[in-house]
Structure formats: C-alpha cells, structure tokens
Motif scaffolding. Structure first.
Motif, short mmCIF file in Angstrom:
data_model
loop_
_atom_site.label_atom_id
_atom_site.label_comp_id
_atom_site.label_asym_id
_atom_site.label_seq_id
_atom_site.Cartn_x
_atom_site.Cartn_y
_atom_site.Cartn_z
N THR A 69 0.84 -1.19 0.00
CA THR A 69 0.00 0.00 0.00
C THR A 69 0.88 1.25 0.00
O THR A 69 1.74 1.39 0.87
CB THR A 69 -0.92 0.04 1.22
OG1 THR A 69 -1.74 -1.14 1.26
CG2 THR A 69 -1.83 1.27 1.19
N ILE A 70 0.64 2.11 -0.98
CA ILE A 70 1.35 3.39 -1.04
C ILE A 70 0.44 4.46 -0.44
O ILE A 70 -0.78 4.46 -0.65
CB ILE A 70 1.76 3.74 -2.49
CG1 ILE A 70 2.66 4.97 -2.51
CG2 ILE A 70 0.54 3.89 -3.39
CD1 ILE A 70 3.27 5.27 -3.89
N SER A 71 1.04 5.38 0.29
CA SER A 71 0.29 6.49 0.88
C SER A 71 1.22 7.67 1.03
O SER A 71 2.44 7.53 0.88
CB SER A 71 -0.32 6.09 2.23
OG SER A 71 0.70 5.77 3.16
N ARG A 72 0.65 8.83 1.33
CA ARG A 72 1.48 10.01 1.51
C ARG A 72 0.88 10.90 2.58
O ARG A 72 -0.35 10.91 2.78
CB ARG A 72 1.65 10.78 0.19
CG ARG A 72 0.37 11.38 -0.36
CD ARG A 72 0.62 11.92 -1.78
NE ARG A 72 1.58 13.01 -1.80
CZ ARG A 72 2.23 13.41 -2.89
NH1 ARG A 72 2.02 12.80 -4.05
NH2 ARG A 72 3.07 14.43 -2.83
N ASP A 73 1.75 11.67 3.23
CA ASP A 73 1.34 12.67 4.21
C ASP A 73 1.99 13.97 3.76
O ASP A 73 3.18 14.20 3.99
CB ASP A 73 1.81 12.26 5.60
CG ASP A 73 1.30 13.20 6.67
OD1 ASP A 73 0.97 14.36 6.35
OD2 ASP A 73 1.26 12.80 7.84
N ASN A 74 1.22 14.82 3.09
CA ASN A 74 1.78 16.05 2.54
C ASN A 74 2.22 17.02 3.64
O ASN A 74 3.10 17.85 3.42
CB ASN A 74 0.78 16.71 1.61
CG ASN A 74 0.68 15.97 0.27
OD1 ASN A 74 1.51 15.13 -0.06
ND2 ASN A 74 -0.37 16.27 -0.49
N ALA A 75 1.63 16.93 4.80
CA ALA A 75 2.04 17.79 5.91
C ALA A 75 3.43 17.42 6.41
O ALA A 75 4.14 18.26 6.98
CB ALA A 75 1.03 17.69 7.05
N LYS A 76 3.81 16.16 6.21
CA LYS A 76 5.12 15.68 6.65
C LYS A 76 6.10 15.50 5.49
O LYS A 76 7.21 15.01 5.69
CB LYS A 76 4.96 14.35 7.40
CG LYS A 76 4.18 14.46 8.70
CD LYS A 76 4.13 13.13 9.42
CE LYS A 76 3.38 13.26 10.74
NZ LYS A 76 3.31 11.96 11.47
N ASN A 77 5.67 15.86 4.29
CA ASN A 77 6.54 15.71 3.10
C ASN A 77 7.06 14.28 2.97
O ASN A 77 8.24 14.06 2.65
CB ASN A 77 7.73 16.68 3.17
CG ASN A 77 7.35 18.10 2.80
OD1 ASN A 77 6.17 18.44 2.74
ND2 ASN A 77 8.34 18.94 2.56
N THR A 78 6.20 13.32 3.19
CA THR A 78 6.64 11.93 3.22
C THR A 78 5.67 11.03 2.46
O THR A 78 4.44 11.21 2.54
CB THR A 78 6.75 11.43 4.67
OG1 THR A 78 7.68 12.27 5.38
CG2 THR A 78 7.27 10.00 4.72
N VAL A 79 6.24 10.08 1.74
CA VAL A 79 5.46 9.04 1.09
C VAL A 79 5.89 7.70 1.70
O VAL A 79 7.05 7.53 2.06
CB VAL A 79 5.63 9.06 -0.44
CG1 VAL A 79 7.06 8.77 -0.84
CG2 VAL A 79 4.68 8.10 -1.12
N TYR A 80 4.93 6.79 1.81
CA TYR A 80 5.17 5.51 2.46
C TYR A 80 4.86 4.36 1.52
O TYR A 80 4.06 4.48 0.59
CB TYR A 80 4.28 5.38 3.70
CG TYR A 80 4.42 6.50 4.70
CD1 TYR A 80 3.52 7.56 4.71
CD2 TYR A 80 5.46 6.50 5.62
CE1 TYR A 80 3.64 8.59 5.61
CE2 TYR A 80 5.58 7.53 6.54
CZ TYR A 80 4.68 8.57 6.53
OH TYR A 80 4.81 9.60 7.43
#
Length: 124
Positions: A69-80
């Motif tokens: 599963t790919i996801s992102r948190d734009n507030a943390k500038n991070t993709v997982y």
C-alpha cells in the motif's frame, strides 16, 4: 528541485512486513506525484506503486497488488510503502521517485528525481 531520502529497509522473513518511508525536502511536496520502484541484482528497474499529488489515486504492479500500500502525508513531506506478506522475490533495492506534476505514469523515465535507495531482503 526536491531531494528524496528513503528509510525503513532491512531483512525480514517471508510473510513478514516492512514499511518504507521517503522524506522529501522543499515546501512544494504536494505538487509532486510520487512512485516506488525496485531493482533486483541483474534485473531492470521495475515499477511498484504510484500515487498522485493529493493521495486520492494510486496504482500498483500486479506482482504487489493486495500486499503493498502506497500512501502520503503532505504535511510531513513523506510518502510511504507498506509491504505485507513479503516474498523472497520482493528482495531488491527500493527507490522513491518524484515527478513535478499532479500525476505520473508507471514508466521510470517519467520521474524527475530519485532517492538513493534502501535495501529490502526477504529470506525464505
């Protein structure tokens, strides 16, 4: 320009899980589509997953569909990249990539920036 730094790789037994993270520099992370690719020894770099700028659209390689599963948190500038039910054939160096656009294809040359990679090894 954006710099990407991956983390979270390691050695895991088959059936186990890992979560990769990719931290991006800069203040315009939400203007980039992001992707994960991998490259095993002696093989070409292959697409794993991609996500659009807002996180509302994702796509996966058939080989990982239902397990990753790919996801992102734009507030943390991070993709997982959450990787479950890992298999020995998932062993590779995993790379994070960014394209300065809202969406990106699954073609590796479509991406503008790359991280240095993180090793994932799955033992049988």
């Amino acid at each position: 320009q954006v710099q990407l730094v991956e983390s979270g790789g390691g050695l895991v037994q088959a059936g186990g899980s890992l979560r990769l993270s990719c931290a991006a520099s800069g203040r315009t992370f939400n203007s980039y589509a992001m992707g994960w690719f991998r490259q095993a020894p002696g093989k070409e770099r292959e697409f794993v997953a991609r996500i659009n700028w807002s996180g509302t659209t994702t796509d996966y390689a058939d080989s990982v569909k239902g397990r990753f599963t790919i996801s992102r948190d734009n507030a943390k500038n991070t993709v997982y990249l959450q990787m479950n039910s890992l298999k020995p054939e998932d062993t590779a160096v995993y790379y994070c990539a960014a394209k300065h656009a809202g969406y990106a294809s699954s073609w590796y040359r479509d991406f503008d920036y790359w991280g240095q990679g993180t090793q994932v090894t799955v033992s049988s």
